[in-house]
Structure formats: structure tokens, C-alpha cells
Design a protein around this motif. Structure first.
Motif, PDB file in Angstrom:
ATOM      1  N   LYS A  97       4.116  11.539  -0.533  1.00  0.00           N
ATOM      2  CA  LYS A  97       3.658  10.966  -1.801  1.00  0.00           C
ATOM      3  C   LYS A  97       3.692   9.437  -1.735  1.00  0.00           C
ATOM      4  CE  LYS A  97       5.003  14.829  -4.752  1.00  0.00           C
ATOM      5  NZ  LYS A  97       3.623  15.253  -5.063  1.00  0.00           N
ATOM      6  N   ALA A  98       4.361   8.912  -0.733  1.00  0.00           N
ATOM      7  CA  ALA A  98       4.417   7.462  -0.549  1.00  0.00           C
ATOM      8  C   ALA A  98       4.726   7.155   0.915  1.00  0.00           C
ATOM      9  CB  ALA A  98       5.489   6.853  -1.439  1.00  0.00           C
ATOM     10  N   LYS A  99       4.284   5.976   1.336  1.00  0.00           N
ATOM     11  CA  LYS A  99       4.628   5.560   2.702  1.00  0.00           C
ATOM     12  C   LYS A  99       5.973   4.842   2.717  1.00  0.00           C
ATOM     13  CE  LYS A  99       0.184   5.077   5.021  1.00  0.00           C
ATOM     14  NZ  LYS A  99      -0.867   4.150   5.441  1.00  0.00           N
ATOM     15  N   ARG A 100       6.217   4.109   1.631  1.00  0.00           N
ATOM     16  CA  ARG A 100       7.502   3.439   1.479  1.00  0.00           C
ATOM     17  C   ARG A 100       7.923   3.511   0.008  1.00  0.00           C
ATOM     18  NH1 ARG A 100       8.137  -2.205   4.299  1.00  0.00           N
ATOM     19  NH2 ARG A 100       6.362  -2.811   3.013  1.00  0.00           N
ATOM     20  N   THR A 126       0.977   4.340  -7.436  1.00  0.00           N
ATOM     21  CA  THR A 126       1.682   5.428  -6.772  1.00  0.00           C
ATOM     22  C   THR A 126       2.704   6.053  -7.723  1.00  0.00           C
ATOM     23  OG1 THR A 126       3.035   3.639  -5.944  1.00  0.00           O
ATOM     24  CG2 THR A 126       1.449   4.579  -4.411  1.00  0.00           C
ATOM     25  N   GLU A 127       3.554   6.913  -7.163  1.00  0.00           N
ATOM     26  CA  GLU A 127       4.613   7.529  -7.956  1.00  0.00           C
ATOM     27  C   GLU A 127       5.568   6.459  -8.478  1.00  0.00           C
ATOM     28  OE1 GLU A 127       5.357  10.936  -8.445  1.00  0.00           O
ATOM     29  OE2 GLU A 127       3.391  11.401  -7.646  1.00  0.00           O
ATOM     30  N   GLY A 181       0.839  -1.204   0.000  1.00  0.00           N
ATOM     31  CA  GLY A 181       0.000   0.000   0.000  1.00  0.00           C
ATOM     32  C   GLY A 181       0.873   1.251   0.000  1.00  0.00           C
ATOM     33  N   GLU A 182       0.561   2.160  -0.886  1.00  0.00           N
ATOM     34  CA  GLU A 182       1.281   3.440  -1.015  1.00  0.00           C
ATOM     35  C   GLU A 182       2.793   3.244  -1.127  1.00  0.00           C
ATOM     36  OE1 GLU A 182      -0.214   6.849   1.208  1.00  0.00           O
ATOM     37  OE2 GLU A 182      -1.691   5.467   2.050  1.00  0.00           O
ATOM     38  N   LEU A 183       3.166   2.248  -1.923  1.00  0.00           N
ATOM     39  CA  LEU A 183       4.576   1.954  -2.186  1.00  0.00           C
ATOM     40  C   LEU A 183       4.974   2.571  -3.516  1.00  0.00           C
ATOM     41  CD1 LEU A 183       7.112   0.128  -1.327  1.00  0.00           C
ATOM     42  CD2 LEU A 183       6.169  -1.543  -2.925  1.00  0.00           C
TER      43      LEU A 183
END
Lengths: 182, 85
Positions: A159-162, A132-133, A76-78
Motif C-alpha cells: 500500500k506504500a513504498k515508504r 496515499t494511505e 512518491g507512494e509515501l
């Protein structure tokens, strides 16, 4: 800025070996071609993903590195940031071979679609549902400072968690991939 | 026709890199796209190249492809009626 000490997990694929967090996960006989090495490494994963067989060598390499490093990880949000020296040059040459003879002109659509370096990033995004990005850079060597700074920016700006980042290089049977999760 | 269908199955497996699938796994009437073998749009382009390269058939009307590529059976019928090689 991020440094190597901030790396949460790593995966290295080179010389017929797959190493995750400094632990040898899988290896093949040294004399096998990349095609057979990648196929065996894929079978070792024991996943059902027929698209793998249709990928070019760079995408197979990137896919395998991502698959091994992301096992058991939350995607998620990687974000995804990849770098390479040759990009899709190996596949570009194969495509060029197929169109050089005007009398026998049969370009392969399945080869042509891999004549862009960042297609391998797309394959990872599709497989893991990443929306994501993502970015793909070409450089002579792994631009560590630039990539770590970019990963830091992605994290600091929420913009990202990881961030999954690293180097994927394949050209005429020579290959090396190393991915990190920040 | 039976020989042509077997040849087609081997060619499809080869050009589309269908690992772990043998000609015996493909039924003559089985859908090639969607539910059947699950081929995609790039595979369709590869089949068009195959028809041209091996059988000398140039498909210029994409609408025809939908009918021709329904199954190995429909492909074999079209090839046997239109091949130039």
C-alpha cells in the motif's frame, strides 16, 4: 515487524531544537514562544508557502517536522501515520473561548477548521502531494508497537513504498514531535 | 474613505495572518481573491465575520459577497454605505 533499526531517517522537534538524524539542524533562543519558534524555523527553510502562517500550532509543528525530514526525499507512494495525545485540544479550547459568550458570538472560521486532530496530516499531504494511505491515532504515549506494526502492514501489503510516521504533540506551549521514515 | 481603506488593509492583514505583507503592498483596486492576494474560502468567511464584528454589517446573501469582496475599494464603499458601527 519493523523495529527502530529499520528507521531510514528521523526528525525530532522539542525544546526549541530541530534534530534530523541525530544532527542539530536548527535551534532558537530558549525563551521564545512556540509561535515565534515555529515562525523562525519556517523562515530557516526558505520556502514560499504563505498557508503556513494560517495553520494552528499543531499543524505548524507537524508541517515543520515533515518539511525537515522530507528535505531531499522522494515522496512518491509515501504513507503517513501520525499519533498524538492532545490532538487538536489546544485549538478546540481557543474555538470554545470564541463562542462561550452569547452576547459577543464571533467564532473564527480560521480557528474552527483546525478543530480536528487529523487536519495536520492533511496539511502535510497537501504540501507534499501525498495521495496515499494516512491515519491519525490518539494515545496517551507513542504507541510504538502499534504504529510500527501498522507501518509494516502498509509496506508488506504494497500500500506504500515508504511510511512517514511518528508523534506530534502540542498543548498550551508544550510541544514535541518525532517523525520517522521507514 | 482613504482612512477607512487603510484601516481595512490593516484589519485584513491582521485577521488573515498575511505575514510579510504591509498595507502599502495592497492596492485599492487589487483583487483580493484569485490572482491578487490569493485569499481562499476560509478567508472569505473571516472577512464576513470582520464586517459583522467591526462594522455591524451582516451579510446573509453569499451572492453579494462576490461583489463586495472584489477589492479593498469595493469593501470600503459597501462599508461606508451600510455600516451600523
Amino acid at each position: 515487524m519493523l523495529e527502530k533499526t529499520n528507521i531510514q531517517k528521523s526528525c525530532i522537534i522539542e525544546q526549541h531544537r530541530i534534530v534530523v538524524d541525530d544532527k542539530l539542524i536548527w535551534s532558537s533562543e530558549p525563551e521564545v514562544s512556540f509561535s515565534n519558534f515555529s515562525k523562525e524555523a519556517f523562515h530557516h527553510l526558505d520556502i514560499d508557502y504563505p498557508k503556513f502562517y494560517k495553520m494552528d500550532a499543531l499543524s505548524k509543528l507537524a508541517f515543520l517536522a515533515a518539511e525537515y525530514i522530507l528535505q531531499g526525499e522522494d515522496t512518491g507512494e509515501l504513507a503517513l501515520v501520525l499519533t498524538s495525545k492532545s490532538g487538536s485540544l489546544d485549538t478546540d479550547l481557543k474555538h470554545q473561548q470564541s463562542i462561550r459568550d452569547s452576547e459577543y458570538f464571533y467564532p473564527r472560521p480560521a480557528t474552527f477548521v483546525y478543530t480536528l486532530p487529523n487536519i495536520c496530516a492533511g496539511e502535510i499531504c497537501i504540501r507534499h502531494g501525498l495521495q496515499t494511505e494516512n491515519a491519525f491515532f490518539i494515545a496517551e504515549e507513542f504507541p510504538e508497537k502499534t504504529i510500527f506494526a501498522y507501518a509494516d502492514y502498509l509496506l508488506q501489503s504494497n500500500k506504500a513504498k515508504r511510511v512517514l510516521c511518528g508523534w506530534v504533540e502540542y498543548f498550551q506551549e508544550k510541544y514535541r514531535a518525532f517523525l520517522y521514515i521507514f | 474613505m482613504t482612512a477607512l481603506k487603510e484601516e481595512l488593509k490593516r484589519q485584513i492583514i491582521d485577521v488573515l495572518n498575511l505575514e510579510d505583507i504591509t498595507p502599502a503592498d495592497i492596492q485599492d483596486e487589487e483583487a483580493l481573491f484569485g490572482e491578487g492576494l490569493g485569499l481562499d474560502s476560509i478567508d472569505a468567511l473571516e472577512l464576513i465575520v470582520l464586517m459583522d464584528k467591526v462594522y455591524g454589517i451582516k451579510l446573509s446573501d453569499p451572492k453579494k459577497g462576490r461583489d463586495i469582496f472584489q477589492s479593498v475599494q469595493t469593501m470600503a464603499t459597501y462599508i461606508s454605505e451600510n455600516r451600523t458601527k
